[in-house]
Structure formats: structure tokens, C-alpha cells
Design a protein around this motif. Structure first.
Motif, PDB file in Angstrom:
ATOM      1  N   ARG A   1      32.386  47.137  42.822  1.00 15.63           N
ATOM      2  CA  ARG A   1      31.722  46.865  41.669  1.00 15.63           C
ATOM      3  C   ARG A   1      32.724  46.136  40.496  1.00 15.63           C
ATOM      4  NH1 ARG A   1      28.066  50.802  38.024  1.00 15.63           N
ATOM      5  NH2 ARG A   1      26.962  49.152  36.838  1.00 15.63           N
ATOM      6  N   ALA A   2      33.789  46.931  40.331  1.00 17.78           N
ATOM      7  CA  ALA A   2      34.930  46.596  39.454  1.00 17.78           C
ATOM      8  C   ALA A   2      35.424  45.245  40.139  1.00 17.78           C
ATOM      9  CB  ALA A   2      35.774  47.601  39.221  1.00 17.78           C
ATOM     10  N   LYS A   3      35.603  45.204  41.275  1.00 15.75           N
ATOM     11  CA  LYS A   3      36.131  43.887  41.786  1.00 15.75           C
ATOM     12  C   LYS A   3      35.476  42.599  41.701  1.00 15.75           C
ATOM     13  CE  LYS A   3      38.748  44.554  45.880  1.00 15.75           C
ATOM     14  NZ  LYS A   3      38.871  44.805  47.218  1.00 15.75           N
ATOM     15  N   SER A   4      33.901  42.897  41.870  1.00 14.79           N
ATOM     16  CA  SER A   4      33.128  41.603  41.404  1.00 14.79           C
ATOM     17  C   SER A   4      33.112  40.980  40.047  1.00 14.79           C
ATOM     18  CB  SER A   4      31.799  41.982  42.113  1.00 14.79           C
ATOM     19  OG  SER A   4      31.338  42.994  41.936  1.00 14.79           O
ATOM     20  N   ILE A   5      33.144  42.110  39.265  1.00 16.91           N
ATOM     21  CA  ILE A   5      33.138  41.742  37.752  1.00 16.91           C
ATOM     22  C   ILE A   5      34.511  41.189  37.533  1.00 16.91           C
ATOM     23  CG2 ILE A   5      33.216  42.608  35.503  1.00 16.91           C
ATOM     24  CD1 ILE A   5      31.299  45.022  36.860  1.00 16.91           C
ATOM     25  N   LEU A   6      35.772  41.570  37.802  1.00 19.53           N
ATOM     26  CA  LEU A   6      36.990  41.403  37.547  1.00 19.53           C
ATOM     27  C   LEU A   6      36.955  39.774  38.026  1.00 19.53           C
ATOM     28  CD1 LEU A   6      38.857  44.554  37.863  1.00 19.53           C
ATOM     29  CD2 LEU A   6      38.752  43.248  35.892  1.00 19.53           C
ATOM     30  N   ARG A   7      36.508  39.534  39.272  1.00 25.22           N
ATOM     31  CA  ARG A   7      36.735  37.983  40.005  1.00 25.22           C
ATOM     32  C   ARG A   7      36.107  37.279  38.797  1.00 25.22           C
ATOM     33  NH1 ARG A   7      33.528  38.733  44.556  1.00 25.22           N
ATOM     34  NH2 ARG A   7      35.095  39.958  45.391  1.00 25.22           N
ATOM     35  N   THR A   8      34.959  37.384  38.307  1.00 28.87           N
ATOM     36  CA  THR A   8      34.274  36.551  37.389  1.00 28.87           C
ATOM     37  C   THR A   8      35.161  36.362  36.125  1.00 28.87           C
ATOM     38  OG1 THR A   8      32.162  37.394  37.936  1.00 28.87           O
ATOM     39  CG2 THR A   8      32.346  35.992  36.139  1.00 28.87           C
ATOM     40  N   LEU A   9      35.909  37.553  35.850  1.00 27.74           N
ATOM     41  CA  LEU A   9      36.956  37.466  34.652  1.00 27.74           C
ATOM     42  C   LEU A   9      38.166  36.595  35.153  1.00 27.74           C
ATOM     43  CD1 LEU A   9      36.483  40.934  33.130  1.00 27.74           C
ATOM     44  CD2 LEU A   9      36.148  38.718  31.942  1.00 27.74           C
ATOM     45  N   GLY A  10      38.246  36.138  36.414  1.00 31.44           N
ATOM     46  CA  GLY A  10      39.467  35.436  36.939  1.00 31.44           C
ATOM     47  C   GLY A  10      40.653  36.249  37.174  1.00 31.44           C
TER      48      GLY A  10
ATOM     49  N   SER B   1      40.724  37.276  25.382  1.00 30.02           N
ATOM     50  CA  SER B   1      42.003  36.993  25.620  1.00 30.02           C
ATOM     51  C   SER B   1      42.201  35.191  25.816  1.00 30.02           C
ATOM     52  CB  SER B   1      42.678  37.688  26.797  1.00 30.02           C
ATOM     53  OG  SER B   1      43.713  36.861  27.485  1.00 30.02           O
ATOM     54  N   ALA B   2      43.007  34.686  24.886  1.00 27.32           N
ATOM     55  CA  ALA B   2      43.183  33.366  25.167  1.00 27.32           C
ATOM     56  C   ALA B   2      43.352  32.757  26.598  1.00 27.32           C
ATOM     57  CB  ALA B   2      43.994  32.690  24.019  1.00 27.32           C
ATOM     58  N   GLU B   3      44.553  33.632  27.213  1.00 29.83           N
ATOM     59  CA  GLU B   3      44.908  33.282  28.663  1.00 29.83           C
ATOM     60  C   GLU B   3      44.015  33.390  29.598  1.00 29.83           C
ATOM     61  OE1 GLU B   3      47.694  36.159  27.630  1.00 29.83           O
ATOM     62  OE2 GLU B   3      47.379  35.068  25.966  1.00 29.83           O
ATOM     63  N   LEU B   4      42.665  33.936  29.436  1.00 27.98           N
ATOM     64  CA  LEU B   4      41.706  34.103  30.287  1.00 27.98           C
ATOM     65  C   LEU B   4      41.155  32.936  31.220  1.00 27.98           C
ATOM     66  CD1 LEU B   4      40.167  36.748  31.362  1.00 27.98           C
ATOM     67  CD2 LEU B   4      38.500  35.843  30.052  1.00 27.98           C
ATOM     68  N   ARG B   5      41.475  33.036  32.613  1.00 26.49           N
ATOM     69  CA  ARG B   5      40.910  32.047  33.148  1.00 26.49           C
ATOM     70  C   ARG B   5      39.769  32.424  34.126  1.00 26.49           C
ATOM     71  NH1 ARG B   5      42.869  29.877  30.055  1.00 26.49           N
ATOM     72  NH2 ARG B   5      44.703  28.812  29.778  1.00 26.49           N
ATOM     73  N   GLN B   6      38.359  32.457  33.574  1.00 30.39           N
ATOM     74  CA  GLN B   6      37.108  32.785  34.235  1.00 30.39           C
ATOM     75  C   GLN B   6      36.689  32.046  35.689  1.00 30.39           C
ATOM     76  OE1 GLN B   6      34.354  34.564  31.246  1.00 30.39           O
ATOM     77  NE2 GLN B   6      35.452  32.832  29.916  1.00 30.39           N
ATOM     78  N   ASN B   7      35.743  32.673  36.305  1.00 30.24           N
ATOM     79  CA  ASN B   7      34.889  32.029  37.346  1.00 30.24           C
ATOM     80  C   ASN B   7      33.891  32.254  37.157  1.00 30.24           C
ATOM     81  OD1 ASN B   7      37.232  31.458  39.071  1.00 30.24           O
ATOM     82  ND2 ASN B   7      37.560  33.669  39.656  1.00 30.24           N
TER      83      ASN B   7
END
Lengths: 763, 390
Positions: free
Chosen positions: A720-729, B115-121
Motif C-alpha cells: 500500500r505504501a509502495k503504490s502511494i510512494l510511486r505516485t509521489l515519484g 518539497s520542491a524537488e518532488l517529481r510525481q507520477n
């Protein structure tokens, strides 16, 4: 007075320490360092007795058998014929009677057989080296079993037409059915061990030339010792017990008469007597000391007497009497017991003029055995003791010749099955080290686990489970005498276990465990000390809330401590009554209760809660908090640890126990939780929020979670954390859940370095 | 600034000194009605007469829903929601806070976005057939849907369908919206739970990003984003040369262009529908009629109003992912029961959070029956009922 956690630990190790709660009562609770459970210490192969008993108590028979098989390839055999030193050591002896550990092991083996055994998958050989094992007894087969599992190619050579060694030729069928031996040897064969029957090895050099990189000699002790009295070997009707038992076990018959006298007091003597009885003879046993000194298992002696074997204690043979070349009797002399000899038993002293005669047509001496070395060539170079056994290094089983090892009865003289198995394990370990070019002796010091408890007083007496036995009338056949115990009785028996010993020895925190963890912290210090306490109000003040306590280890001194139960608590104004906790808990600790206004809230039964924290990770409103292992406390550790960028590594208590010593790895912060299921998505996210480069959680292997399915929740939480973190890049490589088995603690470093590597690549 | 002075300023700014302790606010406060502590009036009283510790260390400060009902009811113009919000900002600095739902996971997500460095998907959900652009006049501010969709996967909500439906509607109207890969949380929740600093960063980062697209109109499907971008951002980032509109407003503007499917022709029964006013869209932004016009325009459907609607509408029970306990649950269940009592079979809301909160309340097995009603977001409801373009 002030103190520190380190001071407390020192005091606990050296002094009598007491915990008191001055505000609530005058009770004074002694804190003790927990010793490893005695059953395990008593077992030559360190069987995790407590673990499999615990698993039986909750009906997890397959898993229990897995635990047994981890250390022992012969559960069905040991469940029948083991001398079970574990039971001698069992602390329950102080209360009533020892746990029926052996019978429970047999129950597991029976359970598997009745259900239908699933064949073992062959193990792919991953190593070039071939290994020869000489002798297919318990020592040889155990070594073969271990080595094939390590990836070696192993061949066992057996000169007889059947495998099993003494198990087959020495132990009678009524004690150990042939089917059981066959099944358990088949299981070893299935793994990939080759057994060459009818093959007598005569030349060790030849084996080496054939490419066997190491040889394990495990030929047992199959040669009976001489009585050294007149008439011995002169008459027909005189045969050694080994020859006798081997004949009966291989062919079902032997040349004996109607009046049999067996000489000796060991298990071989009793086995010979009871076997002769089953062949239709009247049997007498002559033993030079009293029954108390008999080395045979007491329960075997008792059965022999019940079956009608006549005992002549305190009598020694003096002369074999024969007529027309045949045995007709034996002259004996009566003894009294003198002062103890080197074995600690009282020495028999003959009484002058007390000679008497026993009529006999067959005499079977069973006074001890030594290895039969006739197979060795005249010049072999191996060092041999004056008892005709192989001289080896006791710690490694290495002989004086490189690559040749020896163990089991052929080194020790006749001993027990379990000791032979232990020798097999040791031989396999040494051979593996030898072939890998490592020094044979493992210089690494075994780590001492330090845990503390407030001891539990066992509650009430409970009768030990008795095995059902074949009725006396049916004992003139070779049908098995002991009939095992039923499932219900097995479960009942397993709950008699007092669960002594270290907390981490259990395979699982079972619902019926009567111990629980509390954390002892000094006000103002972050990390605490875990203490096992009885879950019994009469024995320890249990509370949902932290209690103010006082530790003392010298007169007049009291150090304030906070005693916090490691359990889940629900804040009722925050509980939404959704029931998610009820659903996820494997111990039925949370239950929904309807309040007066019709609103449901969850209440956690603290006697059932194990403190794993799984419920707290899924509670949508954060109404559940964990004693000691609160989010706040864990997050504080994370924040402290991330002053520099690095990896946060959450480990469960059991993994923590494995890696305690290797904690200091650069850029890594190890944070202990009770169960990996305690690691919520929020804790993982919070670590990243604080600048973690990666977050790794390490729990127990699949199916081995101590909290039943906590590591499955961990897996889901990480997902669950992984899929959220993926969206967070944040790439998936930076979040990982791993499993570490207690068999290979050294893999921890490997896990961490490959994780660090993966993070580097992902950046 | 000293805390005491800060509080005095808040009292002044929010006209709390106007309070005559009439108690009308408490008589409508959904939380007060349940827990028996007269929350709004008492907090004002504390601000005026008690020490700062008594005021700021009070857990009740964090149980306010900021739904605005009290302000709506107040005859003396005490700006109670802002009063609470600003007190929370002070309390936050002191390390105080409410009990964060889901152990604070959502707050971590929001703060990480600061965070300014964040690169989201964050645009992975865009599927074929949905047309978007990198620059253009219209910008669709998606909000936290990509996060909520993952985080609340266990509630089986398909929250990203709201975003997909919104793009679909915009495309239907001939609009190719800009979607920003570096859009961040609007900051609503952090702002309203006291984390002013993180909010300011988020607002600045979002405004820079919006400016860079050259957009003139910013459309939101989330009322919180709408309210924040429209009313709060300008206070912190300066004048914004863009128009912020909620999807319901855009739909209502373009009603004549929308061709809806005809249930009767398709052999379906028309649906009985009721509408939940989201606090930020209704009481905070005054958008009451537009969603209703849109619902009414969908062929054959009939809107059944709940007793408490528009200005009087009851909140979905919680706000800011915080202190969402037994009171919240009771408010939610009561509201869902009210929705059921209208005879409607479908509850429409135009806020993803209303949807999450109601669905969460329904997820519990015991209550499910009493609170059972289908829930749908306005955008998905509209997109589903649009006739395919020929």
C-alpha cells in the motif's frame, strides 16, 4: 535515585532484582534472567520442543511437524524409540509429571501418515563434490540428509540388504514397525540421497579415487562383547544378542529354544528378551545390579515384566553349562551392591557361596557392543581406540586422515538414536566446512540471548497423557505395542507445557500462552527493556495503562521505572466501531460492544492481546494505540536516526533477536517493533517525509510469523505504501519488505547491502 | 509575537468579541449535539477569559469540523471557523494537534508534496480517449484524487473516475484541459489543521505551476481545491490572474450544450436522487444551485431534497483527516439515514471527501443496512448520463 537501562541490565544479570508497585500494593516480584528451556538444552539435537508443543496446542499439526523435521529427519522413529532426555529435564516434573514429549512427536508423525504423506521434492545438487557415507543407520542417514540439502551429491553404502542400521536390525518390530523406518528413509531418498544396499566397502582409498571428496564412517557398533566366562562359545544355543536380533529382524525367525536366558540390563537385553518371548520362549534376564541401576529404559523393563519376562537382579553369570555340545543351563552367583564405580553406579560385589543355576537351552548375552572393524583393510592408517572405536576430534568428528570423518556408535560405542542423529548433523557440518575449505572448528562464539521474566507459577496439576497399549494377550506377536495418542488428547497434553525458556523459542505466539510482554522504561529514556510477565492477575498486576513501578536490587534502594504493557488500547471516543480490528486480529482480542446509546465500540481483551500491533496499522481513525510501541515513539526514533540521510530498517522482535550484534551499519538505522505487521503505511511514509533514502521492513519467513499472519499484513502495508510512494515519484526499489529466517541470520548484511545498492541505482 | 497578543488579534480579526454567549451556535454544531460539550461558544469564552494553555491544549480545539454551520447561525457575525483555524495555527506551533486519522499517512503525503524537488507520477490514470494539453486556456486542477484512489482502494470507490469523468465532460464541451504533472495538494487540510508553513509552500508551488501553463480558467472537481484556490490563495500568493470555477458551475453555464441520455428510451427507470452540499462549496463559497440545476437537467431524474439542505446542510462528519471518531461516525450515519428517508436511491455529492467519509461509514457491516444508499460524485454522474457524441 537515578539509574539507566544499562545499569538495570547489569544488575539483572548479577543480582536479585525486584519489581514493586508501591502505589498499588505490597507485592514484590522477582525478575529473573530467562534460561533456555530445559527440554531443548537436554536434547542432543536442540529440538525446538516448546515450539512444536505450542503449535500442537493450537491444532497446527503440519507446521509443528515442520518444526520437528527442521532438526530431525526421523520423527516417527524418535517418536517411538527416543530415550527422550527432554522429558527427564522437563520442569513439569516439579509440578506433577513431565510432558509426554516423545508421544507428541509420534502423534505428529502418525498424523502425517494417516493423512497421506506428500513426497519430498528432490533437491537440485548445486555442488560438484560427491560424498560417501558408510553405514545407513541414523548417524549416516542424518548426515546424508543434511548434506543433500546443502546441495551435495551423497551416496550411502550399506552392506546389509536393508537400510536403517541398528534401527532395522537392532530394534524389534513391536517397538518400531518396519513401515515407519521404510517411510522415513524413503523421505530421505526422495531428497536425492542414493543408498547402495548389499555393498560392503573394503577400501577407503578406492572411494577417494572414485571421486568422493569426503567420507563419513558411520558403521555403528554391531559386535557383541564377550562374557569372558568358562563355557562361552563352546555350546550350541549360545548366541549374541546382536546376531539374534538381526536374524529375527531380517528373517522373522532365529534358532532359539524354549528356555532362554538373556544376560544384561540394557535396552538390547530387554529387546532380546521380549523378542524371544514373542517367538514362544520362556525368558529370564540375569542382571548383575538391581533394577535401579539398569541402563534400559524403565518403561521397557516394566513392559517386559508385564509380558512375563522373569528377572534375576543382582546376579552374575559364572559359567555356561553344556551337555552333548548343547547349552543346558547357566551357573550364576548372587551379588550385593558395593561402593559406586567410575560410572557412578554401585558396583556389584559377589556373595560367596550364593551360586545358583538356571536351566536354559539358549543363552543370549547382551552386555554391550563394540564396532565391527573387520571390513577395514589391514593397513588403513586410521587411529583406533582400545575399545575398537574410531578416534576422532569430538568437536568436528574428523579422524586423523583428511577428508575422513566418523561418528555415531562406531565412535562412542552403543548409544542412543538421538545421539547418533546429533553425530550425523555434526558430521554434515564438518564435511561442508571441509569441502568449502573453511576451518573445521567454528570459532564464532555462540551468541547469548538475554531475556528477563517474572516467573509464572504453574496453575494446578494435570495428568500426563498415557499412550494406549496393545493388550497383553496380543503380545505374542510382533504387532506394535504402543498405539500412539489421539488428536484430542495430544492437544490437551501440549497445553500442559509451562513454556519455560526464552520467548523467541516459540514458533508462534499462541492464543493460550500465559505470558505477555511489558516494557520497562526509566522516565526520560527512550528505549526500554522487555520483560515477560504472567497473564494472571493473581501473579502480576496487569493494567492497560503504564504503571509507576520501582526496581530494587539492594537494600533500601528504589529506582522508579514505568511498566507499560505491550498491548493494543482503544480510545473509545475515537473508535468508529467499524470492526476492522475484530476482523484482522488472529487472537480475537478486540470485540465490538454496543454502548447504551446504540453506538458500537471496540474493546480489546488484554488477556488475549499479544501486542503485535497489526490492528493499529489498519484502524482508520487511529483509535488504537500500542503500549510502548506507539507511533509517536517509533517516529521519534525515525526522526532521530535521520539527522543524516540513510536507510530506515524496521525489524520485528524476532529478526531483531537475530541481528542485535550487527546493528551498526553506516547509514542504517534499525528500529525494532514487535511484529512486522506493526509497520503501518503511515510509519513508512513518515520515514520518507523525514528524508529517508529507503525504508526496508524485515519480518519472519512466510508461514513462520510469530503472530500467525502479522507478516502478511506487513506485506500488504508495504504494498500500500509502495503504490502511494510511486505516485509521489519515489521508486518501488526504495521500499521493500524482506524476510529473514532464523536459520541464516548472516543474510541480514546481504539484504541490507543489496537494498542499498538498489537504492543507489534507482536514484 | 507573543501568544497572548496573537490570540487577541485572532479574536479581533474573527470578531469573536461580538459573542454574546447566546448559544445558538452550539445548538446547531453537529459535534456539540453529540458530545454535549457546547463547543463554539465555550471556545470563544476560553479565548476571552482563560489562560492560553487552557485554550490551546484543549483537545476539543481539534474536534471542530469547520463545517461553518455555527457561523451560518450566528446573529453576531462571529467568524467561528476562521477563529478555530487560526487558533489551530498557534497551537500547531506549540506542538499541539488532533489525532490524525490513518496514523497520519495522509498528512505525510501532503507534506511530502511541499518539497520542491518532488517529481510525481500523478497522471498515470490518463487513458486513451481523454484529451489533455500541456498549455492552454483551461486547466483542470485534479486535486489529491490519484493519492486517495490508491490509499482508499480498500473502500472500492474508483475515485479516479471523478477525474476521468471531469476530463471527459471537458472534452465533451470542446475543452482540452491542461493537466499539471507537478500539481500538488492545494493545502486545504494542512491550512485548516494549523500547518500554515507547509500550506504556504504548497500554495506558492501550485501558483508558479499554474502560471507556467498560461491558463486563464482553473476548473476543479473538488470543492476544497476550489475554495482554497479561489478564496485563500490570493491572500498568500498575491493577485491571481485566473478564474477559478468548480465543475458544477461550468456544467451549469453550459447546460444547453449537454445532451443527456434518455432513460425511458433505454428502458431504464429514472432515478430518485438526493444531493449532499459539501461545506466548502456551499456555506464557504455559496455554490448551492448549480449542482442542483445540473442534476435536474439529467433527463427523467428527480431531486429529492433532504430536510437539512443548502445553508443548513449537515457536514459529512469529518475534515482534515483528523479526530474522526465515534462522533463523526454518528453524524455520517445520521446523514445517510436522512438521505435514505427522502426516498432517493442515489446520493450525489460533488466532493470526493464526502464520498470517502460516507463510504467508510457504510463499510462497517453492522450499520450498512440503516445507512445503505448508493453514492456517486456529480462529475461521474454527469459523465455517465451524457449522450455519446456522434
Amino acid at each position: 535515585m537515578k539509574t539507566s537501562t544499562a545499569d538495570i541490565i547489569t544488575a539483572l544479570k548479577t543480582k536479585e532484582v525486584y519489581l514493586q508497585f508501591p502505589q498499588i500494593g505490597r507485592g514484590r516480584y522477582p525478575i529473573r534472567k530467562i534460561e533456555p528451556s530445559k527440554c531443548k538444552v537436554g536434547c542432543p539435537i536442540d529440538t525446538d520442543v516448546k515450539a512444536y508443543l505450542g503449535l500442537i496446542s493450537v491444532g497446527k499439526f503440519e507446521k509443528a511437524l515442520e518444526v520437528v523435521k527442521r532438526d530431525n529427519p526421523f520423527p516417527g522413529i524418535c517418536g517411538r524409540v527416543c530415550v527422550h532426555p527432554c522429558e527427564t529435564e522437563c520442569r513439569r516434573n516439579e509440578v506433577d509429571q513431565a510432558l509426554a514429549i516423545c508421544a507428541l512427536k509420534r502423534f505428529l508423525a502418525d498424523y502425517e501418515l494417516n493423512k497421506g504423506r506428500i513426497k519430498n521434492e528432490p533437491i537440485k545438487s548445486s555442488r560438484r563434490e560427491k560424498i560417501a557415507v558408510i553405514g545407513s543407520g541414523p548417524a549416516g542417514l542424518t548426515a546424508a540428509h543434511d548434506l543433500v540439502r546443502l546441495g551435495y551429491r551423497v551416496t550411502v553404502f550399506e552392506e546389509l540388504p536393508v537400510a536403517g542400521g541398528m534401527l532395522y536390525t537392532g530394534i524389534p518390530e513391536y517397538r518400531l514397525p518396519r513401515e515407519i523406518i521404510k517411510t522415513e528413509i524413503d523421505a530421505i531418498r526422495e531428497l536425492g540421497v542414493k543408498i547402495e544396499l548389499n555393498t560392503r566397502i573394503r577400501d577407503l582409498n578406492k572411494l577417494q579415487r572414485q571421486g568422493y571428496g569426503a567420507i563419513f564412517i558411520a558403521v555403528g557398533a554391531h559386535k557383541g562383547l564377550k562374557l569372558r566366562i568358562p563355557g562361552e562359545d563352546e555350546f550350541e544355543g549360545f548366541l549374541d544378542c546382536i546376531t539374534f536380533l538381526r536374524a529375527v529382524n531380517l528373517t522373522g525367525k532365529a534358532k532359539i529354544g524354549k528356555k532362554v536366558v538373556v544376560i544384561g540390563g540394557g535396552n538390547a537385553a530387554i529387546d532380546s528378551a521380549r523378542t524371544a518371548l514373542r517367538l514362544g520362549s520362556n525368558v529370564h534376564i540375569v542382571y548383575r545390579r538391581s533394577r535401579r541401576e539398569m541402563p534400559a529404559n524403565a518403561w521397557e523393563v516394566e513392559e517386559a515384566e508385564r509380558e512375563g519376562v522373569k528377572m534375576h537382579y543382582l546376579a552374575s553369570p559364572v559359567q555356561i553349562i553344556g551337555e552333548d555340545g548343547k547349552v543346558v543351563g547357566m551357573k550364576c552367583i548372587r551379588n550385593r551392591l558395593g561402593p559406586p564405580d567410575s560410572s557412578g553406579r554401585r558396583r556389584p560385589v559377589s556373595i560367596k557361596g550364593s551360586e545358583f543355576q538356571i536351566e536354559a537351552d539358549t543363552i543370549i548375552p547382551a552386555i554391550s557392543q563394540e564396532p565391527d572393524l573387520s571390513w577395514l583393510p589391514k593397513v588403513h592408517g586410521l587411529k583406533i581406540s582400545k575399545w575398537n572405536s574410531f578416534l576422532v576430534d569430538q568437536e568436528t568428528l574428523a579422524t586423523n586422515l583428511p577428508g575422513i570423518f566418523a561418528g555415531g556408535d562406531c565412535v562412542t560405542g552403543p548409544r542412543t538414536v538421538i545421539e547418533a542423529i546429533a553425530a550425523g548433523h555434526l558430521a554434515a557440518r564438518s564435511i561442508d566446512r571441509y569441502l568449502q575449505g573453511k576451518p573445521l572448528r567454528d570459532e564464532a562464539k555462540p551468541r547469548e540471548r538475554v531475556e528477563f521474566e517474572i516467573p509464572t507459577q504453574p496453575k494446578g496439576k494435570k495428568e500426563r497423557a498415557q499412550m494406549r497399549k496393545l493388550s497383553l494377550q496380543k503380545r505374542r506377536s510382533f504387532k506394535e505395542v504402543e498405539l500412539g495418542i489421539a488428536k484430542k488428547r495430544a492437544v490437551e497434553e501440549s497445553t500442559r507445557c509451562l513454556r519455560c525458556g526464552l520467548c523467541f523459542e516459540c514458533a508462534e505466539c499462541t492464543p493460550n500462552c500465559d505470558k505477555r510482554l511489558v516494557a520497562l522504561t526509566i522516565p526520560g529514556e527512550a528505549s526500554g527493556l522487555l520483560l515477560r510477565v504472567p497473564v494472571d492477575y493473581a501473579q502480576f498486576p496487569l493494567s492497560n495503562e503504564p504503571l509507576q513501578g520501582e526496581l530494587s536490587w539492594a537494600k533500601g534502594e528504589g529506582y522508579p521505572v514505568i511498566v507499560e504493557p505491550v498491548i493494543a488500547k482503544v480510545r473509545d471516543d475515537l473508535c468508529r466501531g467499524c470492526g476492522d480490528c475484530v476482523e484482522i486480529c488472529d487472537y480475537s482480542a478486540p470485540q465490538l460492544y454496543e454502548q447504551e446509546n446504540g453506538v458500537k465500540i471496540s474493546i480489546i481483551d488484554q488477556a488475549l492481546c499479544k501486542g503485535c500491533g497489526v490492528c493499529a496499522t489498519i484502524c482508520p481513525s487511529s483509535a488504537i494505540t500500542m503500549g510502548h510501541y506507539s507511533d509517536g515513539r517509533i517516529n521519534r526514533f525515525v526522526e532521530q536516526s535521520l539527522t543524516k540521510k540513510g536507510i530506515v530498517c524496521f525489524v520485528c522482535n524476532w529478526v531483531y533477536n537475530l541481528i542485535e550484534d550487527v546493528e551498526e551499519v553506516a547509514g542504517l538505522r534499525v528500529i525494532r517493533v514487535i511484529c512486522s505487521g506493526r509497520i503501518s503505511p503511515a510509519l513508512i511514509l513518515r520515514a520518507f517525509e523525514n528524508g529517508a533514502e529507503g525504508v526496508i521492513g524485515i519480518g519472519c519467513p512466510q508461514g513462520e510469523c510469530h503472530y500467525i499472519s502479522g507478516n502478511e499484513t506487513a506485506e500488504q502495508n508495504f504494498q500500500r505504501a509502495k503504490s502511494i510512494l510511486r505516485t509521489l515519484g519515489i521508486s518501488a526499489e526504495r521500499v521493500k519488505f524482506e524476510r529473514l529466517s532464523s536459520d541464516e541470520p548472516e543474510r541480514f548484511d546481504e539484504i541490507i547491502s543489496s537494498f542499498a545498492e538498489a537504492i543507489k541505482k534507482a536514484r | 509575537m507573543e501568544i497572548k497578543t496573537e490570540i487577541q488579534n485572532i479574536v479581533k480579526r474573527t470578531k469573536a468579541y461580538n459573542c454574546v454567549e447566546c448559544g445558538k451556535c452550539s445548538s446547531v454544531c453537529p459535534i456539540s449535539l453529540l458530545n454535549g460539550v457546547c463547543l463554539p461558544r465555550v471556545t470563544v469564552r476560553k479565548a476571552l477569559f482563560e489562560t492560553t494553555d487552557v485554550l490551546l491544549r484543549d483537545e476539543l480545539l481539534w474536534s471542530c469540523l469547520n463545517c461553518g454551520l455555527c457561523f451560518e447561525r450566528c446573529d453576531f457575525d462571529v467568524r467561528f471557523p476562521e477563529f478555530i483555524r487560526d487558533l489551530r495555527i498557534v497551537a500547531h506551533k506549540m506542538g499541539q494537534g488532533g489525532v490524525l486519522s490513518h496514523n497520519g499517512a495522509l498528512q505525510s503525503i501532503m507534506r511530502m508534496m511541499a518539497s520542491a524537488e518532488l517529481r510525481q507520477n500523478r497522471l498515470g490514470w490518463l487513458s486513451r480517449g481523454l484529451e489533455t494539453a500541456e498549455k492552454g486556456e483551461y486547466l483542470y486542477f485534479v486535486g489529491c484524487l490519484p493519492y486517495f484512489d490508491t490509499f482508499f482502494a480498500y473502500l472500492d470507490l474508483d475515485l479516479l473516475n471523478i477525474a476521468k469523468s471531469t476530463v471527459k465532460i471537458l472534452n465533451y464541451l470542446g475543452i482540452t484541459p491542461v493537466l499539471m504533472p507537478d500539481e500538488r495538494c492545494c493545502g486545504h487540510d494542512l491550512y485548516w489543521t494549523g500547518d500554515l508553513e507547509s500550506f504556504k509552500i504548497l500554495a506558492q508551488l501550485n501558483w508558479e505551476a499554474i502560471k507556467a501553463t498560461g491558463a486563464k480558467r482553473v476548473i476543479t472537481s473538488c470543492p476544497e481545491c476550489y475554495y482554497m484556490l479561489k478564496q485563500e490563495y490570493p491572500k498568500y500568493v498575491g493577485k491571481m490572474e485566473v478564474e477559478v470555477i468548480h465543475i458544477s458551475q461550468l456544467l451549469s453555464e453550459n447546460l444547453p450544450e449537454l445532451k443527456f441520455r434518455k432513460p425511458k428510451a433505454e428502458g431504464r427507470k429514472p432515478r430518485k436522487v438526493t444531493f449532499q452540499d459539501p461545506c466548502r462549496l456551499g456555506r464557504f463559497a455559496g455554490v448551492y444551485e448549480e449542482p442542483r440545476e445540473v442534476i435536474a437537467a439529467v433527463e427523467g431524474n428527480k431531486l429529492y431534497e433532504m430536510g437539512k439542505n443548502r445553508r443548513e446542510a449537515i457536514c459529512c462528519g469529518t475534515s482534515g483527516w483528523m479526530t474522526c471518531g465515534t462522533w463523526s461516525k454518528q453524524i455520517q450515519v445520521a446523514r445517510l439515514e436522512e438521505a435514505r428517508r427522502t426516498g432517493a436511491g442515489l446520493l450525489i455529492t460533488s466532493c470526493p471527501k464526502c464520498m470517502i467519509h460516507f463510504k467508510c461509514a457504510q463499510a462497517d457491516r453492522d450499520r450498512a443496512k440503516r445507512a445503505k444508499i448508493e453514492i456517486q460524485d456529480l462529475a461521474t454522474f454527469v459523465a455517465e448520463n451524457l449522450m455519446e457524441r456522434r
